[in-house]
Design a protein around this motif. Structure first.
Motif, PDB file in Angstrom:
ATOM      1  N   LEU A  31      -4.959  -6.266  -9.973  1.00  0.00           N
ATOM      2  CA  LEU A  31      -6.144  -5.913  -9.318  1.00  0.00           C
ATOM      3  C   LEU A  31      -5.929  -4.443  -9.261  1.00  0.00           C
ATOM      4  O   LEU A  31      -7.053  -3.904  -8.926  1.00  0.00           O
ATOM      5  CB  LEU A  31      -6.154  -6.462  -7.830  1.00  0.00           C
ATOM      6  N   ALA A  32      -5.009  -4.032 -10.035  1.00  0.00           N
ATOM      7  CA  ALA A  32      -5.118  -2.356 -10.288  1.00  0.00           C
ATOM      8  C   ALA A  32      -6.210  -2.065 -11.326  1.00  0.00           C
ATOM      9  O   ALA A  32      -6.077  -3.145 -12.409  1.00  0.00           O
ATOM     10  CB  ALA A  32      -3.746  -1.741 -10.150  1.00  0.00           C
ATOM     11  N   THR A  33      -6.792  -0.885 -11.429  1.00  0.00           N
ATOM     12  CA  THR A  33      -7.812  -0.722 -12.512  1.00  0.00           C
ATOM     13  C   THR A  33      -7.107  -0.174 -13.531  1.00  0.00           C
ATOM     14  O   THR A  33      -6.079   0.382 -13.699  1.00  0.00           O
ATOM     15  CB  THR A  33      -8.909   0.117 -11.940  1.00  0.00           C
ATOM     16  N   MET A  62      -2.003  -0.482  -7.336  1.00  0.00           N
ATOM     17  CA  MET A  62      -1.326   0.515  -7.611  1.00  0.00           C
ATOM     18  C   MET A  62      -2.068   1.714  -7.048  1.00  0.00           C
ATOM     19  O   MET A  62      -3.171   2.064  -7.211  1.00  0.00           O
ATOM     20  CB  MET A  62      -1.340   0.989  -9.070  1.00  0.00           C
ATOM     21  N   ASN A  63      -1.292   2.226  -5.950  1.00  0.00           N
ATOM     22  CA  ASN A  63      -2.061   3.538  -5.216  1.00  0.00           C
ATOM     23  C   ASN A  63      -3.471   3.133  -4.599  1.00  0.00           C
ATOM     24  O   ASN A  63      -4.010   4.082  -4.710  1.00  0.00           O
ATOM     25  CB  ASN A  63      -1.877   4.589  -5.888  1.00  0.00           C
ATOM     26  N   GLY A  76      -8.029 -14.647   2.014  1.00  0.00           N
ATOM     27  CA  GLY A  76      -7.439 -15.932   1.340  1.00  0.00           C
ATOM     28  C   GLY A  76      -7.437 -15.835  -0.399  1.00  0.00           C
ATOM     29  O   GLY A  76      -6.844 -16.709  -0.737  1.00  0.00           O
ATOM     30  N   LEU A  77      -7.848 -14.773  -0.806  1.00  0.00           N
ATOM     31  CA  LEU A  77      -7.842 -14.672  -2.266  1.00  0.00           C
ATOM     32  C   LEU A  77      -6.420 -14.412  -2.842  1.00  0.00           C
ATOM     33  O   LEU A  77      -6.175 -15.196  -3.791  1.00  0.00           O
ATOM     34  CB  LEU A  77      -8.878 -13.378  -2.594  1.00  0.00           C
ATOM     35  N   ILE A  78      -5.551 -13.614  -2.046  1.00  0.00           N
ATOM     36  CA  ILE A  78      -4.317 -13.558  -2.384  1.00  0.00           C
ATOM     37  C   ILE A  78      -3.254 -13.843  -1.282  1.00  0.00           C
ATOM     38  O   ILE A  78      -3.679 -13.717  -0.293  1.00  0.00           O
ATOM     39  CB  ILE A  78      -3.935 -12.174  -3.133  1.00  0.00           C
ATOM     40  N   GLN A  79      -2.091 -14.236  -1.667  1.00  0.00           N
ATOM     41  CA  GLN A  79      -1.112 -14.595  -0.612  1.00  0.00           C
ATOM     42  C   GLN A  79      -0.015 -13.693  -0.561  1.00  0.00           C
ATOM     43  O   GLN A  79       1.000 -13.962   0.311  1.00  0.00           O
ATOM     44  CB  GLN A  79      -0.455 -16.177  -0.940  1.00  0.00           C
ATOM     45  N   GLY A  80      -0.082 -12.583  -1.269  1.00  0.00           N
ATOM     46  CA  GLY A  80       1.041 -11.663  -1.130  1.00  0.00           C
ATOM     47  C   GLY A  80       0.589 -10.527  -1.887  1.00  0.00           C
ATOM     48  O   GLY A  80      -0.392 -10.557  -2.825  1.00  0.00           O
ATOM     49  N   VAL A  81       1.316  -9.252  -2.069  1.00  0.00           N
ATOM     50  CA  VAL A  81       0.780  -8.199  -2.836  1.00  0.00           C
ATOM     51  C   VAL A  81       2.179  -7.661  -3.577  1.00  0.00           C
ATOM     52  O   VAL A  81       3.357  -7.451  -2.840  1.00  0.00           O
ATOM     53  CB  VAL A  81       0.066  -6.887  -2.014  1.00  0.00           C
ATOM     54  N   GLN A  82       1.827  -7.064  -4.689  1.00  0.00           N
ATOM     55  CA  GLN A  82       2.934  -6.345  -5.236  1.00  0.00           C
ATOM     56  C   GLN A  82       2.411  -5.075  -5.500  1.00  0.00           C
ATOM     57  O   GLN A  82       1.340  -4.766  -5.918  1.00  0.00           O
ATOM     58  CB  GLN A  82       3.036  -7.064  -6.785  1.00  0.00           C
ATOM     59  N   LEU A  83       3.308  -3.967  -5.008  1.00  0.00           N
ATOM     60  CA  LEU A  83       2.881  -2.438  -5.006  1.00  0.00           C
ATOM     61  C   LEU A  83       3.416  -1.954  -6.273  1.00  0.00           C
ATOM     62  O   LEU A  83       4.870  -1.456  -6.084  1.00  0.00           O
ATOM     63  CB  LEU A  83       3.422  -1.785  -3.618  1.00  0.00           C
ATOM     64  N   ILE A 103       6.009  -7.465  -2.275  1.00  0.00           N
ATOM     65  CA  ILE A 103       6.961  -7.026  -3.442  1.00  0.00           C
ATOM     66  C   ILE A 103       6.633  -5.663  -3.871  1.00  0.00           C
ATOM     67  O   ILE A 103       5.628  -5.090  -4.076  1.00  0.00           O
ATOM     68  CB  ILE A 103       6.463  -7.824  -4.844  1.00  0.00           C
ATOM     69  N   GLN A 104       7.845  -4.835  -3.566  1.00  0.00           N
ATOM     70  CA  GLN A 104       7.761  -3.371  -3.955  1.00  0.00           C
ATOM     71  C   GLN A 104       8.367  -3.226  -5.151  1.00  0.00           C
ATOM     72  O   GLN A 104       9.484  -3.660  -5.477  1.00  0.00           O
ATOM     73  CB  GLN A 104       8.582  -2.715  -2.767  1.00  0.00           C
TER      74      GLN A 104
END
Length: 199
Positions: A31-33, A62-63, A76-83, A103-104
């Motif tokens: 979902l980062a551009t 990303m930022n 509810g679109l996502i169940q977690g994030v990855q940075l 998730i880092q």
């Protein structure tokens, strides 16, 4: 406990059908551009609708604005994030306080960094698709946070990577593709290899 696997970089709605067939432990969308596999919100929604409800979908950011990230999680679109950017520990903490799994992404040499993130994903570049020296991954007894091994993993080298680094998780993005498109046979092979390895 088997080694768990995340299949990331899914960008077509049809990819959800492939994921449903191979049943990874986690799926990811970008979902980062500005990346080849970046998806827009409409595609993301369609992927989530088609994806087995038992497979958590993580968004890669990303930022980006943490409030926007939270909105996508609470919807509810996502169940977690990855940075995947230069997000601060404060931003990780804000997300964790809202019960968002995080998730880092860090360089391999930061595998022992203190963090409130649920997982540290080790990759020596921003999705470079290149493997690093797995021997530099700290042994399990020294780790504070579960490790996700990423970077250039394929059906050919995944077993060796798991044997050397003993990660709790592995993450594959380009390694399950043929000519830039997700490939069912490769996805199945990667899931089988991971799930046949105890950790």
């Amino acid at each position: 406990m088997m080694t768990k696997i995340k299949l990331c970089g899914n960008f077509r709605v049809d990819d959800a059908d492939l994921l449903n067939q191979v049943q990874p432990d986690m799926a990811g969308i970008i979902l980062a551009t500005g990346h080849r596999r970046t998806v827009n919100l409409m595609t993301a929604l369609k992927i989530r609708e088609r994806l087995d409800e038992h497979i958590p979908l993580y968004g890669v950011f990303m930022n980006q604005n943490i409030a926007d990230v939270l909105t996508l999680f609470t919807s509810g679109l996502i169940q977690g994030v990855q940075l995947h950017g230069d997000e601060s520990e404060l931003e990780v903490t804000i997300l964790r306080e809202k019960n968002v799994p995080v998730i880092q992404v860090v360089k391999p040499e930061q595998a022992l960094a203190p963090t409130t993130a649920d997982y540290l994903l080790l990759d020596h570049g921003t999705g470079s698709g290149e493997p690093f020296d797995w021997e530099i991954v700290p042994p399990k007894p020294l780790r504070r946070t579960p490790i996700i091994l990423a970077g250039g993993l394929t059906p050919i080298n995944l077993q060796e990577a798991i044997t050397q680094a003993q990660p709790e998780w592995v993450d594959i993005s380009s390694g399950d593709e043929v000519s830039g498109i997700k490939d069912l046979a490769k996805m199945q092979k990667l899931v089988d290899i991971a799930h046949h390895n105890p950790n």
